[in-house]
Design an enzyme around this catalytic site. Structure first.
Site, short mmCIF file in Angstrom:
data_model
loop_
_atom_site.label_atom_id
_atom_site.label_comp_id
_atom_site.label_asym_id
_atom_site.label_seq_id
_atom_site.Cartn_x
_atom_site.Cartn_y
_atom_site.Cartn_z
N ARG A 60 -12.49 -11.23 16.20
CA ARG A 60 -11.91 -11.31 14.86
C ARG A 60 -12.78 -10.65 13.81
O ARG A 60 -12.31 -10.18 12.78
CB ARG A 60 -11.66 -12.79 14.52
CG ARG A 60 -11.28 -13.00 13.10
CD ARG A 60 -10.75 -14.37 12.71
NE ARG A 60 -11.26 -15.52 13.39
CZ ARG A 60 -12.41 -16.16 13.13
NH1 ARG A 60 -13.23 -15.72 12.21
NH2 ARG A 60 -12.74 -17.24 13.82
N TYR A 113 6.71 -4.68 -6.01
CA TYR A 113 7.42 -4.91 -4.74
C TYR A 113 7.92 -6.37 -4.69
O TYR A 113 7.13 -7.30 -4.91
CB TYR A 113 6.42 -4.60 -3.62
CG TYR A 113 6.90 -4.81 -2.22
CD1 TYR A 113 7.95 -4.06 -1.70
CD2 TYR A 113 6.29 -5.74 -1.39
CE1 TYR A 113 8.37 -4.24 -0.38
CE2 TYR A 113 6.69 -5.93 -0.08
CZ TYR A 113 7.74 -5.18 0.41
OH TYR A 113 8.16 -5.36 1.71
N ASP A 185 -1.17 -1.47 -5.93
CA ASP A 185 -0.45 -1.14 -4.71
C ASP A 185 -0.14 0.36 -4.77
O ASP A 185 0.66 0.80 -5.59
CB ASP A 185 0.83 -1.98 -4.61
CG ASP A 185 1.56 -1.78 -3.29
OD1 ASP A 185 1.47 -0.68 -2.71
OD2 ASP A 185 2.25 -2.73 -2.86
N LYS A 210 3.72 2.08 6.12
CA LYS A 210 4.49 3.21 5.62
C LYS A 210 3.85 4.52 6.09
O LYS A 210 4.06 4.93 7.21
CB LYS A 210 4.61 3.12 4.10
CG LYS A 210 5.10 1.73 3.61
CD LYS A 210 6.55 1.48 3.95
CE LYS A 210 6.97 0.01 3.81
NZ LYS A 210 6.76 -0.60 2.53
C1 LIG Z 1 6.58 -2.11 2.36
C2 LIG Z 1 5.71 -2.40 1.21
C3 LIG Z 1 4.79 -3.45 1.26
C4 LIG Z 1 4.73 -4.41 2.40
O1 LIG Z 1 4.41 -3.87 3.66
P1 LIG Z 1 4.79 -4.70 4.96
O2 LIG Z 1 3.98 -4.11 6.05
O3 LIG Z 1 6.26 -4.55 5.15
O4 LIG Z 1 4.42 -6.14 4.71
C5 LIG Z 1 3.97 -3.63 0.16
N1 LIG Z 1 4.05 -2.83 -0.92
C6 LIG Z 1 4.93 -1.82 -1.00
C7 LIG Z 1 4.96 -0.97 -2.22
C8 LIG Z 1 5.79 -1.58 0.05
O5 LIG Z 1 6.68 -0.59 -0.04
#
Ligand SMILES: *Cc1c(COP(=O)(O)O)cnc(C)c1O
Length: 395
Positions: A60, A113, A185, A210
């Protein structure tokens, strides 16, 4: 270990993306690091274990696999260090909980988000942290929202679903003057097109799901910190026991190698599709800061060096039923959540329920597109045919 020892900042981004996280002590003679599945790490003696006299002590707490991606992300972000989380959402909640305490107030962009808004309205609220949502266009005017409790400001640009840009350096300067932590973010631009830490952000977050993953087959999150916040982030991440799975980390590393070519191509294709849409009489507006007509274009041009393949468009006076028919008629666009993969996606977006500081108003339904690696001419033909089919039944 999260320093980018094998990274050379003088090289171009595409070159650095190929090299980062590949230090010899992690990969040995191989191009890629091993995928180490580990909980237990063995020691040579009781004393060696008591003194923690080796680099790796427990699965971990890190392996050469996780070190490789952490080092790569730290280099990509020009950060002091980075941590990995099992999803993008957990990366955001990790960054928030690493710096917030009971009694604090956080200023959160209204276009954040959706699941992050839910986290703030439920968990943060239960922990005694107040959230004030602000207009993404607020800029230096954010100063008026600070009170003696305000310890953090959260940004996301462009905004989720509606793509409003933010004046990141202006907001970060105000926050820093007041000693507040700045979190952002940056999933949309990725550090290829925007490096938050260089604009005064303390904690830079990416849903690695993403564009780092890039193939719609993994959930992953990253948080990178400048020197001021790095010890706090590292300590919190270890204390709550977060780690990402080795195969997922490997997919993240693999995706990272091609991120620059994918994003450059996806930007060019998205621009073509967006311009084609903007010229259609059925379309009231295209929401994409890379377009000259977008209200956020000046900020985008000033601060970002590119745009990703995600944008929206508003249908002029259409019913939602007709917008659904348009999306259902597409054959090259999948209908589904997430984005950043090699394939194109379309969703019907309903931002109204997620806005409290600035009410969402539009001329009609909003469609969000993610443009993948298909030939843009094929995507445009698919959209063209779908517009024709959606028009067949009038309403
Ligand atoms: C998809 C997304 C997240 C979350 O990612 P996950 O892996 O689905 O939890 C956070 N911030 C933004 C801007 C996103 O598009």
């Amino acid at each position: 270990m999260s320093s980018a020892s094998d990274d050379d900042k003088r090289l171009h981004a595409a070159t650095r993306l190929v090299r980062m996280g590949r230090a010899k002590d992690l990969t040995g003679p191989f191009v890629n690091p091993p995928v180490i599945h580990a909980s237990t790490v063995l020691f040579d003696s009781v004393d060696a274990m008591l003194d923690r006299r080796q680099r790796y002590v427990y699965g971990r707490r890190g392996t050469p696999t996780s070190d490789a991606l952490e080092q790569a992300v730290a280099a990509f972000e020009d950060a002091a260090g980075a941590v990995l989380c099992p999803s993008g959402l957990s990366a955001v909640t990790t960054a928030l909980l690493a710096c917030l305490s009971t009694g604090d107030r956080i200023l959160m962009v209204d276009t954040v988000y959706g699941p992050v808004r839910h986290f703030a309205d439920t968990v943060l609220k239960r922990l005694g942290v107040a959230t004030t949502y602000y207009d993404p266009a607020i800029g230096a005017g954010i100063a008026s929202l600070f009170d003696e409790r305000t310890t953090a400001v959260f940004l996301e640009a462009p905004g989720s679903l509606t793509f409003e840009m933010q004046d990141v350096p202006a907001i970060a300067a105000v926050a820093r003057e007041r000693g507040a932590t700045v979190l952002m973010d940056n999933t949309w631009a990725t550090p290829l097109f925007f490096k938050p830490l260089a604009f005064g952000v303390d904690l830079s977050i990416q849903a690695g799901t993403k564009y780092i993953g890039g193939h719609s087959d993994v959930n992953l999150g990253t948080v990178a910190a400048g020197p001021r916040l790095w010890p706090k982030l590292k300590e919190y991440h270890g204390t709550v026991g977060l780690c990402a799975a080795p195969d997922d980390i490997y997919l993240g590393l693999r995706g990272l190698r091609t991120l620059a070519v994918r994003l450059e191509r996806q930007m060019q294709s998205a621009l073509q599709v967006a311009r084609w849409l903007a010229a259609r009489q059925e379309v009231a507006r295209v929401l994409y800061p890379a377009l000259e007509t977008d209200p956020g274009h000046a900020l985008w041009k000033r601060d970002m060096s590119g745009a990703s393949g995600l944008f929206g468009f508003v249908l002029a006076g259409w019913s939602e039923e007709r917008a659904k028919r348009l999306i259902d008629s597409l054959s090259l666009f999948g209908i589904g959540a997430s984005w950043g993969g090699f394939e194109s996606l379309a969703i019907l977006a309903r931002p109204k329920a997620y806005r409290t500081a600035v009410p969402y108003e539009a001329e009609g339904p909003l469609v969000r597109l993610h443009i993948g690696l298909e030939e843009p001419a094929d995507l445009i033909a698919d959209l063209d045919a779908a517009f024709a089919r959606a028009a067949e039944v009038g309403d």
